[in-house]
Design an enzyme around this catalytic site. Structure first.
Site, PDB file in Angstrom:
ATOM      1  N   ASP A  45       0.854  -1.191   0.000  1.00 56.79           N
ATOM      2  CA  ASP A  45       0.000   0.000   0.000  1.00 56.79           C
ATOM      3  C   ASP A  45       0.889   1.240   0.000  1.00 56.79           C
ATOM      4  O   ASP A  45       1.344   1.713   1.039  1.00 56.79           O
ATOM      5  CB  ASP A  45      -0.924  -0.009   1.217  1.00 56.79           C
ATOM      6  CG  ASP A  45      -1.946   1.124   1.148  1.00 56.79           C
ATOM      7  OD1 ASP A  45      -1.715   2.089   0.385  1.00 56.79           O
ATOM      8  OD2 ASP A  45      -2.959   1.045   1.847  1.00 56.79           O
ATOM      9  N   HIS A  96       0.803   8.131   3.757  1.00 54.42           N
ATOM     10  CA  HIS A  96       1.414   7.461   4.899  1.00 54.42           C
ATOM     11  C   HIS A  96       2.926   7.669   5.006  1.00 54.42           C
ATOM     12  O   HIS A  96       3.553   7.120   5.898  1.00 54.42           O
ATOM     13  CB  HIS A  96       1.093   5.964   4.847  1.00 54.42           C
ATOM     14  CG  HIS A  96      -0.374   5.690   4.708  1.00 54.42           C
ATOM     15  ND1 HIS A  96      -1.272   5.997   5.703  1.00 54.42           N
ATOM     16  CD2 HIS A  96      -1.096   5.189   3.674  1.00 54.42           C
ATOM     17  CE1 HIS A  96      -2.494   5.673   5.292  1.00 54.42           C
ATOM     18  NE2 HIS A  96      -2.419   5.186   4.065  1.00 54.42           N
ATOM     19  N   ILE A 121       0.002   9.721   8.369  1.00 58.33           N
ATOM     20  CA  ILE A 121      -0.705   8.869   9.334  1.00 58.33           C
ATOM     21  C   ILE A 121      -0.408   7.401   9.030  1.00 58.33           C
ATOM     22  O   ILE A 121      -0.008   7.059   7.915  1.00 58.33           O
ATOM     23  CB  ILE A 121      -2.233   9.121   9.326  1.00 58.33           C
ATOM     24  CG1 ILE A 121      -2.848   8.793   7.955  1.00 58.33           C
ATOM     25  CG2 ILE A 121      -2.539  10.561   9.709  1.00 58.33           C
ATOM     26  CD1 ILE A 121      -4.369   8.875   7.919  1.00 58.33           C
ATOM     27  N   GLY A 134      -4.564   2.550   7.968  1.00 56.43           N
ATOM     28  CA  GLY A 134      -5.618   1.967   8.799  1.00 56.43           C
ATOM     29  C   GLY A 134      -5.424   0.461   8.941  1.00 56.43           C
ATOM     30  O   GLY A 134      -5.638  -0.119  10.004  1.00 56.43           O
TER      31      GLY A 134
HETATM   32  C1  LIG Z   1      -6.948   5.418   1.632  1.00 55.24           C
HETATM   33  C2  LIG Z   1      -6.778   5.678   3.079  1.00 55.24           C
HETATM   34  C3  LIG Z   1      -6.277   4.770   3.852  1.00 55.24           C
HETATM   35  C4  LIG Z   1      -6.164   4.895   5.308  1.00 55.24           C
HETATM   36  O1  LIG Z   1      -5.622   4.014   5.885  1.00 55.24           O
HETATM   37  S1  LIG Z   1      -6.766   6.246   6.201  1.00 55.24           S
HETATM   38  C5  LIG Z   1      -6.437   5.812   7.910  1.00 55.24           C
HETATM   39  C6  LIG Z   1      -7.501   4.995   8.544  1.00 55.24           C
HETATM   40  N1  LIG Z   1      -8.779   5.655   8.564  1.00 55.24           N
HETATM   41  C7  LIG Z   1      -9.035   6.662   9.430  1.00 55.24           C
HETATM   42  O2  LIG Z   1      -8.190   7.070  10.186  1.00 55.24           O
HETATM   43  C8  LIG Z   1     -10.422   7.242   9.450  1.00 55.24           C
HETATM   44  C9  LIG Z   1     -10.783   7.659  10.830  1.00 55.24           C
HETATM   45  N2  LIG Z   1     -12.175   8.097  10.890  1.00 55.24           N
HETATM   46  C10 LIG Z   1     -12.543   9.373  10.668  1.00 55.24           C
HETATM   47  O3  LIG Z   1     -11.712  10.225  10.415  1.00 55.24           O
HETATM   48  C11 LIG Z   1     -14.007   9.682  10.774  1.00 55.24           C
HETATM   49  O4  LIG Z   1     -14.661   8.692  11.497  1.00 55.24           O
HETATM   50  C12 LIG Z   1     -14.713   9.805   9.388  1.00 55.24           C
HETATM   51  C13 LIG Z   1     -14.094  10.965   8.582  1.00 55.24           C
HETATM   52  C14 LIG Z   1     -14.578   8.498   8.591  1.00 55.24           C
HETATM   53  C15 LIG Z   1     -16.213  10.083   9.627  1.00 55.24           C
HETATM   54  O5  LIG Z   1     -16.325  11.105  10.555  1.00 55.24           O
HETATM   55  P1  LIG Z   1     -17.433  12.237  10.394  1.00 55.24           P
HETATM   56  O6  LIG Z   1     -17.307  12.896   9.068  1.00 55.24           O
HETATM   57  O7  LIG Z   1     -17.364  13.122  11.583  1.00 55.24           O
HETATM   58  O8  LIG Z   1     -18.772  11.411  10.330  1.00 55.24           O
HETATM   59  P2  LIG Z   1     -19.820  11.092  11.505  1.00 55.24           P
HETATM   60  O9  LIG Z   1     -20.613  12.316  11.807  1.00 55.24           O
HETATM   61  O10 LIG Z   1     -19.141  10.395  12.625  1.00 55.24           O
HETATM   62  O11 LIG Z   1     -20.787  10.007  10.772  1.00 55.24           O
HETATM   63  C16 LIG Z   1     -21.454  10.343   9.567  1.00 55.24           C
HETATM   64  C17 LIG Z   1     -22.083   9.080   8.988  1.00 55.24           C
HETATM   65  O12 LIG Z   1     -21.023   8.217   8.536  1.00 55.24           O
HETATM   66  C18 LIG Z   1     -21.034   6.993   9.291  1.00 55.24           C
HETATM   67  N3  LIG Z   1     -19.637   6.699   9.639  1.00 55.24           N
HETATM   68  C19 LIG Z   1     -18.883   7.372  10.553  1.00 55.24           C
HETATM   69  N4  LIG Z   1     -17.658   6.875  10.591  1.00 55.24           N
HETATM   70  C20 LIG Z   1     -17.641   5.861   9.701  1.00 55.24           C
HETATM   71  C21 LIG Z   1     -16.648   4.941   9.323  1.00 55.24           C
HETATM   72  N5  LIG Z   1     -15.401   4.966   9.878  1.00 55.24           N
HETATM   73  N6  LIG Z   1     -16.935   4.016   8.385  1.00 55.24           N
HETATM   74  C22 LIG Z   1     -18.178   3.969   7.829  1.00 55.24           C
HETATM   75  N7  LIG Z   1     -19.188   4.823   8.171  1.00 55.24           N
HETATM   76  C23 LIG Z   1     -18.898   5.740   9.088  1.00 55.24           C
HETATM   77  C24 LIG Z   1     -21.884   7.256  10.533  1.00 55.24           C
HETATM   78  O13 LIG Z   1     -22.501   6.076  10.983  1.00 55.24           O
HETATM   79  C25 LIG Z   1     -22.858   8.277  10.024  1.00 55.24           C
HETATM   80  O14 LIG Z   1     -23.876   7.619   9.307  1.00 55.24           O
HETATM   81  P3  LIG Z   1     -25.424   7.933   9.640  1.00 55.24           P
HETATM   82  O15 LIG Z   1     -25.585   9.409   9.434  1.00 55.24           O
HETATM   83  O16 LIG Z   1     -26.193   7.110   8.656  1.00 55.24           O
HETATM   84  O17 LIG Z   1     -25.642   7.534  11.062  1.00 55.24           O
END
Ligand SMILES: C/C=C/C(=O)SCCNC(=O)CCNC(=O)[C@H](O)C(C)(C)COP(=O)(O)OP(=O)(O)OC[C@H]1O[C@@H](n2cnc3c(N)ncnc32)[C@H](O)[C@@H]1OP(=O)(O)O
Length: 299
Positions: A181, A186, A201, A204
């Site tokens: 990846d 990253h 970062i 994930g």
């Molecule tokens: C290519 C990249 C590779 C990587 O490795 S990136 C590193 C790993 N990933 C992360 O670090 C992501 C960490 N998570 C976040 O930063 C946040 O978390 C999100 C940006 C993904 C979402 O946060 P927010 O925009 O504040 O959304 P909300 O208000 O918490 O939720 C909105 C709707 O989205 C759903 N949701 C929230 N988080 C996730 C998720 N992680 N995966 C799938 N769905 C998600 C909820 O349930 C809700 O939906 P409903 O409005 O229908 O209730």
């Protein structure tokens, strides 16, 4: 910009053939911080079940601009694996990746759910099913369904039964990326800043691997063959060098809920975690001799 739902949902399944050696299996294990000899030494090498996430990985998702998705939007949202037999330590596998659904989260974004079946090319046996949810920031508003009915696994409202601490290294992402990846988010500070992060970062899936290792240590006495299912939602990014703390709630004989926190910042990196143990149902047919020996020696 909302994604192009009609094009994306019609994206044909992608088949990927992937040959890997014991060297790749060891590199993956080092990428998730492994220290146990069984996972880092080619003599009787055991692949971690979490390695299924990189097996027959079809490459960085939908970089094609015609789908209305740019790589900058994409964050890993959810991940789960189900093991039908043990991951081989070397071999050739065939993966078929399909988009199962796309959820419209309005102003927040969109979630693209993909599933990948991984077969051993040697005998066509199904090794693992790998489900991925990608969160596309700003991709919502296309008028699609908001839910597929699947609910994240709830975390019990009581103190955890166990905690396992797993420190990551400053160069963890630099090691992990060599498993395939190569997303610059990253490793490249400028690219990370362009995506809104102070610095690069951790992948994930690297955090996911650390959590899997913590669960195998905390709940299976270090026996990786017992982990048959692992799933969680990514809630906050992790930076390389931070210490992960996996909290485990026992829910049944072979089933736990879990959360993984960043100890230094007190934030939850992985939540809604569910893990099952007991090993793949037909695992004894698939365990090779070296592995059987190690198990009998308790390694
Ligand atoms: C290519 C990249 C590779 C990587 O490795 S990136 C590193 C790993 N990933 C992360 O670090 C992501 C960490 N998570 C976040 O930063 C946040 O978390 C999100 C940006 C993904 C979402 O946060 P927010 O925009 O504040 O959304 P909300 O208000 O918490 O939720 C909105 C709707 O989205 C759903 N949701 C929230 N988080 C996730 C998720 N992680 N995966 C799938 N769905 C998600 C909820 O349930 C809700 O939906 P409903 O409005 O229908 O209730």
């Amino acid at each position: 910009m909302p994604l192009d739902y009609e094009r994306l949902i019609r994206m044909p399944p992608r088949e990927t053939i992937h040959t890997f050696t014991t060297r790749d299996t060891i590199l993956y294990a080092l990428g998730i911080g492994a220290e146990r000899l069984a996972h880092i030494y080619e003599d009787g090498l055991i692949a971690y079940p979490m390695m299924s996430v990189i097996a027959a990985y079809p490459g960085f998702f939908a970089p094609e601009p015609e789908y209305g998705v740019t790589p900058r939007q994409v964050l890993h949202g959810e991940q789960s694996i189900r093991l039908h037999r043990m991951m081989p330590a070397a071999g050739t596998v065939r993966g078929v990746t399909t988009i199962t659904d796309i959820l419209d989260k309005g102003a927040k974004g969109a979630v693209v759910n993909l599933t990948r079946s991984i077969h051993d090319v040697a005998d066509d046996s199904l090794i693992a099913t790998v489900d991925t949810g990608l969160f596309l920031r700003g991709g919502g508003g296309f008028g699609g369904i908001t839910t597929n009915g699947r609910r994240p696994h709830p975390i019990p409202d009581r103190p955890a039964d166990k905690e396992v601490r797993t420190p990551t290294r400053e160069n963890q992402a630099a090691i992990y990326r060599l498993s395939g990846d190569y997303n610059p988010l990253h490793i490249d500070p400028a690219r990370a800043q362009a995506m809104g992060f102070d610095k690069p970062i951790l992948h994930g899936l690297c955090t996911f691997g650390f959590a899997g290792r913590a669960l195998i240590e905390g709940q299976a006495g270090g026996d990786a063959s017992r982990l048959s299912r692992l799933g969680a939602r990514f809630s906050t990014p992790v930076f390389p060098g931070e210490t992960l703390l996996t909290r485990i709630w026992i829910e049944g004989k072979e089933r736990v809920a879990f959360q993984t926190l960043v100890e230094e910042r007190g934030v939850i990196a992985l939540t809604n975690g569910l893990a099952e143990f007991g090993g793949p149902s037909q695992q004894d047919d698939c365990v090779d001799d070296a592995h059987r020996t190690r198990r009998s020696q308790g390694k």
